[in-house]
Design a protein around this motif. Structure first.
Motif, PDB file in Angstrom:
ATOM      1  N   GLN A 145       1.951  18.909   3.932  1.00  0.00           N
ATOM      2  CA  GLN A 145       3.131  18.816   3.081  1.00  0.00           C
ATOM      3  C   GLN A 145       3.347  20.095   2.282  1.00  0.00           C
ATOM      4  O   GLN A 145       4.480  20.521   2.064  1.00  0.00           O
ATOM      5  CB  GLN A 145       3.015  17.621   2.129  1.00  0.00           C
ATOM      6  N   THR A 146       2.260  20.729   1.874  1.00  0.00           N
ATOM      7  CA  THR A 146       2.383  22.000   1.157  1.00  0.00           C
ATOM      8  C   THR A 146       2.993  23.069   2.056  1.00  0.00           C
ATOM      9  O   THR A 146       3.855  23.846   1.630  1.00  0.00           O
ATOM     10  CB  THR A 146       1.006  22.455   0.647  1.00  0.00           C
ATOM     11  N   ALA A 147       2.558  23.112   3.323  1.00  0.00           N
ATOM     12  CA  ALA A 147       3.129  24.070   4.273  1.00  0.00           C
ATOM     13  C   ALA A 147       4.610  23.790   4.494  1.00  0.00           C
ATOM     14  O   ALA A 147       5.439  24.711   4.508  1.00  0.00           O
ATOM     15  CB  ALA A 147       2.373  23.999   5.593  1.00  0.00           C
ATOM     16  N   PHE A 148       4.952  22.514   4.661  1.00  0.00           N
ATOM     17  CA  PHE A 148       6.345  22.130   4.869  1.00  0.00           C
ATOM     18  C   PHE A 148       7.195  22.534   3.664  1.00  0.00           C
ATOM     19  O   PHE A 148       8.277  23.116   3.807  1.00  0.00           O
ATOM     20  CB  PHE A 148       6.432  20.619   5.104  1.00  0.00           C
ATOM     21  N   GLY A 149       6.697  22.235   2.468  1.00  0.00           N
ATOM     22  CA  GLY A 149       7.447  22.560   1.261  1.00  0.00           C
ATOM     23  C   GLY A 149       7.604  24.052   1.066  1.00  0.00           C
ATOM     24  O   GLY A 149       8.676  24.529   0.661  1.00  0.00           O
ATOM     25  N   ALA A 150       6.546  24.807   1.334  1.00  0.00           N
ATOM     26  CA  ALA A 150       6.625  26.258   1.181  1.00  0.00           C
ATOM     27  C   ALA A 150       7.629  26.862   2.152  1.00  0.00           C
ATOM     28  O   ALA A 150       8.412  27.757   1.791  1.00  0.00           O
ATOM     29  CB  ALA A 150       5.240  26.878   1.381  1.00  0.00           C
ATOM     30  N   ALA A 151       7.632  26.380   3.405  1.00  0.00           N
ATOM     31  CA  ALA A 151       8.592  26.885   4.394  1.00  0.00           C
ATOM     32  C   ALA A 151      10.017  26.558   3.976  1.00  0.00           C
ATOM     33  O   ALA A 151      10.920  27.397   4.088  1.00  0.00           O
ATOM     34  CB  ALA A 151       8.285  26.288   5.765  1.00  0.00           C
ATOM     35  N   ARG A 152      10.228  25.335   3.483  1.00  0.00           N
ATOM     36  CA  ARG A 152      11.580  24.964   3.050  1.00  0.00           C
ATOM     37  C   ARG A 152      12.019  25.815   1.862  1.00  0.00           C
ATOM     38  O   ARG A 152      13.174  26.275   1.808  1.00  0.00           O
ATOM     39  CB  ARG A 152      11.625  23.485   2.690  1.00  0.00           C
ATOM     40  N   MET A 153      11.141  26.039   0.909  1.00  0.00           N
ATOM     41  CA  MET A 153      11.490  26.896  -0.228  1.00  0.00           C
ATOM     42  C   MET A 153      11.850  28.302   0.236  1.00  0.00           C
ATOM     43  O   MET A 153      12.828  28.895  -0.224  1.00  0.00           O
ATOM     44  CB  MET A 153      10.317  26.965  -1.214  1.00  0.00           C
ATOM     45  N   ALA A 154      11.048  28.848   1.168  1.00  0.00           N
ATOM     46  CA  ALA A 154      11.286  30.207   1.644  1.00  0.00           C
ATOM     47  C   ALA A 154      12.623  30.315   2.363  1.00  0.00           C
ATOM     48  O   ALA A 154      13.323  31.326   2.253  1.00  0.00           O
ATOM     49  CB  ALA A 154      10.152  30.641   2.562  1.00  0.00           C
ATOM     50  N   GLN A 155      12.995  29.258   3.105  1.00  0.00           N
ATOM     51  CA  GLN A 155      14.267  29.274   3.815  1.00  0.00           C
ATOM     52  C   GLN A 155      15.453  29.169   2.866  1.00  0.00           C
ATOM     53  O   GLN A 155      16.496  29.777   3.099  1.00  0.00           O
ATOM     54  CB  GLN A 155      14.323  28.134   4.830  1.00  0.00           C
ATOM     55  N   GLN A 156      15.305  28.412   1.806  1.00  0.00           N
ATOM     56  CA  GLN A 156      16.439  28.112   0.930  1.00  0.00           C
ATOM     57  C   GLN A 156      16.545  29.040  -0.270  1.00  0.00           C
ATOM     58  O   GLN A 156      17.584  29.104  -0.919  1.00  0.00           O
ATOM     59  CB  GLN A 156      16.341  26.658   0.446  1.00  0.00           C
ATOM     60  N   SER A 157      15.491  29.784  -0.562  1.00  0.00           N
ATOM     61  CA  SER A 157      15.472  30.612  -1.765  1.00  0.00           C
ATOM     62  C   SER A 157      16.227  31.921  -1.576  1.00  0.00           C
ATOM     63  O   SER A 157      16.308  32.459  -0.467  1.00  0.00           O
ATOM     64  CB  SER A 157      14.024  30.917  -2.159  1.00  0.00           C
ATOM     65  N   GLU A 158      16.732  32.452  -2.673  1.00  0.00           N
ATOM     66  CA  GLU A 158      17.349  33.780  -2.662  1.00  0.00           C
ATOM     67  C   GLU A 158      16.290  34.876  -2.685  1.00  0.00           C
ATOM     68  O   GLU A 158      16.593  36.050  -2.451  1.00  0.00           O
ATOM     69  CB  GLU A 158      18.265  33.938  -3.879  1.00  0.00           C
ATOM     70  N   PHE A 159      15.028  34.501  -2.975  1.00  0.00           N
ATOM     71  CA  PHE A 159      13.953  35.478  -3.079  1.00  0.00           C
ATOM     72  C   PHE A 159      13.209  35.622  -1.754  1.00  0.00           C
ATOM     73  O   PHE A 159      13.142  34.694  -0.958  1.00  0.00           O
ATOM     74  CB  PHE A 159      12.960  35.064  -4.164  1.00  0.00           C
ATOM     75  N   ASP A 160      12.601  36.804  -1.554  1.00  0.00           N
ATOM     76  CA  ASP A 160      11.781  37.010  -0.364  1.00  0.00           C
ATOM     77  C   ASP A 160      10.400  36.395  -0.594  1.00  0.00           C
ATOM     78  O   ASP A 160      10.048  36.020  -1.731  1.00  0.00           O
ATOM     79  CB  ASP A 160      11.707  38.490   0.000  1.00  0.00           C
ATOM     80  N   PRO A 161       9.599  36.256   0.487  1.00  0.00           N
ATOM     81  CA  PRO A 161       8.286  35.621   0.333  1.00  0.00           C
ATOM     82  C   PRO A 161       7.380  36.303  -0.695  1.00  0.00           C
ATOM     83  O   PRO A 161       6.605  35.629  -1.387  1.00  0.00           O
ATOM     84  CB  PRO A 161       7.693  35.696   1.744  1.00  0.00           C
ATOM     85  N   ALA A 162       7.471  37.628  -0.800  1.00  0.00           N
ATOM     86  CA  ALA A 162       6.629  38.334  -1.770  1.00  0.00           C
ATOM     87  C   ALA A 162       6.940  37.879  -3.194  1.00  0.00           C
ATOM     88  O   ALA A 162       6.024  37.649  -4.005  1.00  0.00           O
ATOM     89  CB  ALA A 162       6.816  39.846  -1.640  1.00  0.00           C
ATOM     90  N   GLN A 163       8.217  37.725  -3.504  1.00  0.00           N
ATOM     91  CA  GLN A 163       8.590  37.277  -4.846  1.00  0.00           C
ATOM     92  C   GLN A 163       8.230  35.812  -5.058  1.00  0.00           C
ATOM     93  O   GLN A 163       7.775  35.433  -6.145  1.00  0.00           O
ATOM     94  CB  GLN A 163      10.091  37.484  -5.080  1.00  0.00           C
ATOM     95  N   LEU A 164       8.442  34.995  -4.035  1.00  0.00           N
ATOM     96  CA  LEU A 164       8.052  33.586  -4.157  1.00  0.00           C
ATOM     97  C   LEU A 164       6.559  33.454  -4.430  1.00  0.00           C
ATOM     98  O   LEU A 164       6.132  32.597  -5.216  1.00  0.00           O
ATOM     99  CB  LEU A 164       8.433  32.828  -2.882  1.00  0.00           C
ATOM    100  N   LYS A 165       5.766  34.289  -3.783  1.00  0.00           N
ATOM    101  CA  LYS A 165       4.315  34.295  -4.033  1.00  0.00           C
ATOM    102  C   LYS A 165       4.034  34.641  -5.487  1.00  0.00           C
ATOM    103  O   LYS A 165       3.234  33.959  -6.161  1.00  0.00           O
ATOM    104  CB  LYS A 165       3.638  35.295  -3.095  1.00  0.00           C
TER     105      LYS A 165
END
Length: 275
Positions: free
Chosen positions: A207-227
């Motif tokens: 579920q954590t992987a699923f949620g992280a992927a969904r956040m990365a797809q929907q966010s205005e930020f790149d993965p580095a910033q999300l991290k």
């Protein structure tokens, strides 16, 4: 009027694509699938309402698009057997077979054809795929749009202008699901060693992987910033991320994808020699 699409081969990937097309509103009566054994085709007729036959030539006769979905090892025999039918109709050829170049496929089918190579991945089987596509010079804009429609039925589509970049697609998305499955496995095992019950460790990891992927797809930020957004200075996440960095995680991914791309190139050369 919908383009007539014929699938040569009715395995899991072909079924996922035409099943997704139908779920998206594509008319079932514009789709034909073939297989050597009618026992394979009968359930597809019943479930999807498509045309199905063991006769490749008949299936190609009225096709606007022919999707080649058989194993690379048998592709030459399949192509050469239906060469005359393909040359008579001159449909768009879309191949989902790994390692076989557009030039090789065109040659086996008699030449002069519009050919698109596609590298899908296994999440296509659940409608969440990622596919890289390459078109030869004979493919028209309308044909590119049609191929996009076909493959978007099972997920994301990205076009590349250089056929060699399909090796990079293989390294990132084609083989990529296995990388994430390895991460899920490792995170689950780590959770169990920390005392979590096995089922809880698995559910939390997935579920954590699923949620992280969904956040990365929907966010205005790149993965580095999300991290960075998850990390507090001196906190738990920062400590974990530093451990990954110190352990050379980035270099491991670099090494793995380079090895994957190299093997994709080797396999293409091996298949080409057999031709």
């Amino acid at each position: 009027m919908a383009s007539q699409v014929t699938f040569i081969g009715a395995g899991n990937m072909a079924s996922a694509i035409f099943g997704g097309m139908i779920d998206g509103g594509y008319p079932a009566d514009a789709i034909t699938a073939t297989a050597r054994d009618d026992n394979r085709l009968a359930p597809l007729r019943s479930r999807y309402g498509i045309h199905a036959t063991t006769d490749n030539d008949a299936a190609v006769a009225n096709a606007d698009v022919v999707v080649l979905a058989v194993k690379p090892q048998v592709m030459r025999a399949v192509c050469e057997a239906m060469r005359d039918a393909v040359q008579t109709r001159k449909p768009l050829i879309v191949s989902v077979a790994a390692g076989l170049t557009a030039e090789t496929l065109d040659d086996w089918l008699g030449g002069g054809l519009a050919v698109i190579r596609c590298m899908p991945n296994t999440p296509s089987l659940v409608g969440a795929g990622a596919s890289g596509l390459y078109a030869n010079a004979r493919v028209s804009d309308d044909q590119r749009s049609l191929a996009t429609t076909l493959l978007e039925a099972v997920g994301l589509v990205e076009w590349v202008d250089d056929e060699a970049l399909l090796e990079a697609v293989t390294a990132v998305s084609g083989s990529g699901p296995a990388y994430f499955f390895l991460i899920f496995e490792a995170l689950e095992d780590a959770g169990k060693r920390l005392g979590l019950p096995p089922q809880s460790a698995r559910r939390l990891a997935l579920q954590t992987a699923f949620g992280a992927a969904r956040m990365a797809q929907q966010s205005e930020f790149d993965p580095a910033q999300l991290k960075r957004n998850v990390m507090s200075p001196g906190g738990t996440t920062e400590r974990a991320i530093q451990s990954f960095e110190d352990g050379g995680l980035r270099q491991l991914f670099e090494n793995a994808t380079q090895a994957c791309a190299l093997r994709a190139r080797e396999m293409a050369e091996e298949l080409g020699k057999k031709s």
